[in-house]
Enzyme design. Sequence first.
Site, mmCIF file in Angstrom:
data_model
loop_
_atom_site.group_PDB
_atom_site.id
_atom_site.type_symbol
_atom_site.label_atom_id
_atom_site.label_comp_id
_atom_site.label_asym_id
_atom_site.label_seq_id
_atom_site.Cartn_x
_atom_site.Cartn_y
_atom_site.Cartn_z
ATOM 1 N N TRP A 27 1.002 -1.075 -0.202
ATOM 2 C CA TRP A 27 0.311 -0.078 0.150
ATOM 3 C C TRP A 27 0.285 1.390 -0.146
ATOM 4 O O TRP A 27 0.286 2.540 -0.132
ATOM 5 C CB TRP A 27 -0.953 0.054 1.735
ATOM 6 C CG TRP A 27 0.243 -0.299 2.885
ATOM 7 C CD1 TRP A 27 0.096 0.567 3.892
ATOM 8 C CD2 TRP A 27 0.095 -1.883 3.381
ATOM 9 N NE1 TRP A 27 0.769 -0.410 4.453
ATOM 10 C CE2 TRP A 27 0.202 -1.807 4.218
ATOM 11 C CE3 TRP A 27 -0.460 -3.066 2.600
ATOM 12 C CZ2 TRP A 27 1.134 -2.541 5.352
ATOM 13 C CZ3 TRP A 27 -0.323 -4.143 3.261
ATOM 14 C CH2 TRP A 27 0.604 -4.265 4.295
ATOM 15 N N ARG A 28 2.002 1.379 -0.029
ATOM 16 C CA ARG A 28 3.407 2.033 0.403
ATOM 17 C C ARG A 28 3.268 2.303 -1.962
ATOM 18 O O ARG A 28 3.517 3.552 -1.513
ATOM 19 C CB ARG A 28 4.216 2.115 0.755
ATOM 20 C CG ARG A 28 4.175 2.402 2.931
ATOM 21 C CD ARG A 28 5.038 2.093 3.667
ATOM 22 N NE ARG A 28 5.141 2.655 5.021
ATOM 23 C CZ ARG A 28 5.854 1.661 6.373
ATOM 24 N NH1 ARG A 28 7.500 0.996 5.484
ATOM 25 N NH2 ARG A 28 5.517 2.306 6.952
ATOM 26 N N GLU A 40 -5.099 0.518 5.560
ATOM 27 C CA GLU A 40 -5.888 0.818 7.259
ATOM 28 C C GLU A 40 -6.607 0.662 8.322
ATOM 29 O O GLU A 40 -6.322 -0.237 8.894
ATOM 30 C CB GLU A 40 -5.991 2.583 7.404
ATOM 31 C CG GLU A 40 -4.694 3.685 6.519
ATOM 32 C CD GLU A 40 -3.109 3.191 7.953
ATOM 33 O OE1 GLU A 40 -3.701 3.305 8.844
ATOM 34 O OE2 GLU A 40 -2.297 4.362 7.436
ATOM 35 N N THR A 46 -4.546 -5.835 12.862
ATOM 36 C CA THR A 46 -3.273 -6.480 12.536
ATOM 37 C C THR A 46 -1.996 -6.033 12.018
ATOM 38 O O THR A 46 -2.200 -5.267 11.802
ATOM 39 C CB THR A 46 -4.272 -6.688 12.067
ATOM 40 O OG1 THR A 46 -5.437 -7.229 11.463
ATOM 41 C CG2 THR A 46 -3.824 -8.210 11.145
ATOM 42 N N LEU A 83 -9.347 -12.474 8.640
ATOM 43 C CA LEU A 83 -8.254 -11.951 9.713
ATOM 44 C C LEU A 83 -9.185 -11.062 10.097
ATOM 45 O O LEU A 83 -8.404 -10.808 11.085
ATOM 46 C CB LEU A 83 -8.648 -11.147 7.799
ATOM 47 C CG LEU A 83 -7.976 -9.916 7.817
ATOM 48 C CD1 LEU A 83 -6.144 -10.320 8.138
ATOM 49 C CD2 LEU A 83 -7.757 -8.728 6.613
ATOM 50 N N GLY A 84 -10.163 -11.847 10.799
ATOM 51 C CA GLY A 84 -11.184 -11.322 12.020
ATOM 52 C C GLY A 84 -11.165 -10.366 12.143
ATOM 53 O O GLY A 84 -11.165 -9.240 10.674
ATOM 54 N N TYR A 123 -7.549 8.570 13.619
ATOM 55 C CA TYR A 123 -6.165 8.650 13.004
ATOM 56 C C TYR A 123 -5.988 7.517 11.838
ATOM 57 O O TYR A 123 -4.973 7.998 10.569
ATOM 58 C CB TYR A 123 -5.906 7.364 14.392
ATOM 59 C CG TYR A 123 -5.125 6.173 13.149
ATOM 60 C CD1 TYR A 123 -3.231 6.458 13.456
ATOM 61 C CD2 TYR A 123 -5.093 5.190 12.726
ATOM 62 C CE1 TYR A 123 -2.063 5.918 12.385
ATOM 63 C CE2 TYR A 123 -4.123 4.098 11.679
ATOM 64 C CZ TYR A 123 -2.788 4.618 11.302
ATOM 65 O OH TYR A 123 -1.901 4.407 10.653
ATOM 66 N N ASP A 141 -1.975 6.957 15.746
ATOM 67 C CA ASP A 141 -2.315 5.467 16.348
ATOM 68 C C ASP A 141 -1.497 5.482 18.122
ATOM 69 O O ASP A 141 -0.791 5.785 18.467
ATOM 70 C CB ASP A 141 -1.949 4.375 15.166
ATOM 71 C CG ASP A 141 -0.713 4.334 15.280
ATOM 72 O OD1 ASP A 141 0.620 4.794 15.474
ATOM 73 O OD2 ASP A 141 -0.443 3.642 14.428
ATOM 74 N N CYS A 194 15.389 -0.567 22.651
ATOM 75 C CA CYS A 194 15.960 0.633 22.861
ATOM 76 C C CYS A 194 17.452 0.769 21.796
ATOM 77 O O CYS A 194 18.125 1.460 21.429
ATOM 78 C CB CYS A 194 16.289 2.084 24.376
ATOM 79 S SG CYS A 194 14.148 0.508 24.746
ATOM 80 N N CYS A 197 17.401 1.929 19.170
ATOM 81 C CA CYS A 197 16.246 3.151 18.416
ATOM 82 C C CYS A 197 17.503 3.936 17.953
ATOM 83 O O CYS A 197 18.070 4.870 18.293
ATOM 84 C CB CYS A 197 15.688 2.824 19.449
ATOM 85 S SG CYS A 197 14.876 4.841 18.872
HETATM 86 S S1 SF4 Z 1 11.491 5.653 21.627
HETATM 87 FE FE1 SF4 Z 1 13.825 4.878 21.466
HETATM 88 S S2 SF4 Z 1 14.622 4.462 22.830
HETATM 89 FE FE2 SF4 Z 1 12.606 5.787 23.724
HETATM 90 S S3 SF4 Z 1 11.924 3.459 24.740
HETATM 91 FE FE3 SF4 Z 1 11.171 4.071 22.846
HETATM 92 S S4 SF4 Z 1 12.741 2.148 22.080
HETATM 93 FE FE4 SF4 Z 1 13.315 3.146 23.950
#
Ligand code: SF4
Length: 354
Positions: A27-28, A40, A46, A83-84, A123, A141, A194, A197
């Site tokens: 879809w992108r 969406e 899902t 798909l429910g 959303y 969302d 994290c 991230c």
């Molecule tokens: S924003 Fe990044 S660093 Fe902060 S809780 Fe979420 S995953 Fe962890």
Amino acid sequence: MEQSLDGGVSLSALFSWFAATRRPLPWREEPTAYRVLVSEIMLQQTQAARVIPFFCRWMDLFPNPHCLAAASEDTVIKAWEGLGYYSRARALHRIAQIIVAHHEGRIPNDQKALIALPGIGPYTAGAIRAFAFHERAAAVDANVSRVITRLIHPMTREAAASIVEQLLPQEQPWTTMEALIELGALVCKTTPLCSSCPLADQCRALASKTQEIRYAKNVIPKTSLWRDVAIFLSQGTALVTRRSGKQVMSGLYEFPYFDTTPQGSAASTLINALQPRIPSQLSFIASLCETSHSFTRFHATLYPTIIGVEEPFAWPDGKWIPIEMLRDLPFSSGHKRVLEAWLTTFLPCNALRA
Ligand code: SF4
């Protein structure tokens, strides 16, 4: 491109990360309003990987709103089978009929007009405006709300939407929106990753090791249900029922079922209980393995028994369908499993229940 959240968080690392990790979701690649709308609605409740085959099949069957509006409800529900949360399929069907009747077959780009359509909330309306019409619209969302809450401080989804609205740039705002959604879906999940991230060095929740505290998910336990399922066979046909109105499984077919104990009833007990309600002699054929399925807030365990009967009989909302046509009908997911177990393997088990 450089923006900041709450005067302190730079998103430049997010853009680099998104450019490198953006998933090529179907879809992108061609984000028309109809494709964004369908994706969406399917993505509500899902995950994307599970939605992809359903989305592709849906687009083959109903490539535009006119095709969808003209389809029968049974055809639409059948395309959604597996798909429910079937109310989403009915809402899409209804949306197509409304936009064909009142919007010349075109999905509107106005927030109010979008939210007036069934099944579309703030959303989804924001996502359609952002991704299909490339407007500066926030689509917040649960994933994005979680990201903002952890990055800055705990807040409601409405407050998160307000912050996202402020940070969306004038130039390519949809890229910012998609990047935040992707971060919430892939990295800042319920249990956050994290170490992967791009915003880790700016995240307040990570700095204070309060990721879990800042995001407290409301987990609602599922209610258990146990059901004896009766597959009545007579003269090459089977009895099925179709839910109607506004019931959870409205539009779907099932075999007759009855509430039972957590162990399920012995087949003989079930047949003895049913016989007084049925004007024709019942006979035990086989028990099938138990199966289970979850829907909305329920988890149901099904105990199927195949029962022969001399003559078809009347049953509330019931229809006798030739066995070879059963697979053409849209079944609820649990009863679909029962049907497949019967038709493909037919493995009688749990002889004690007989
Ligand atoms: S924003 Fe990044 S660093 Fe902060 S809780 Fe979420 S995953 Fe962890």
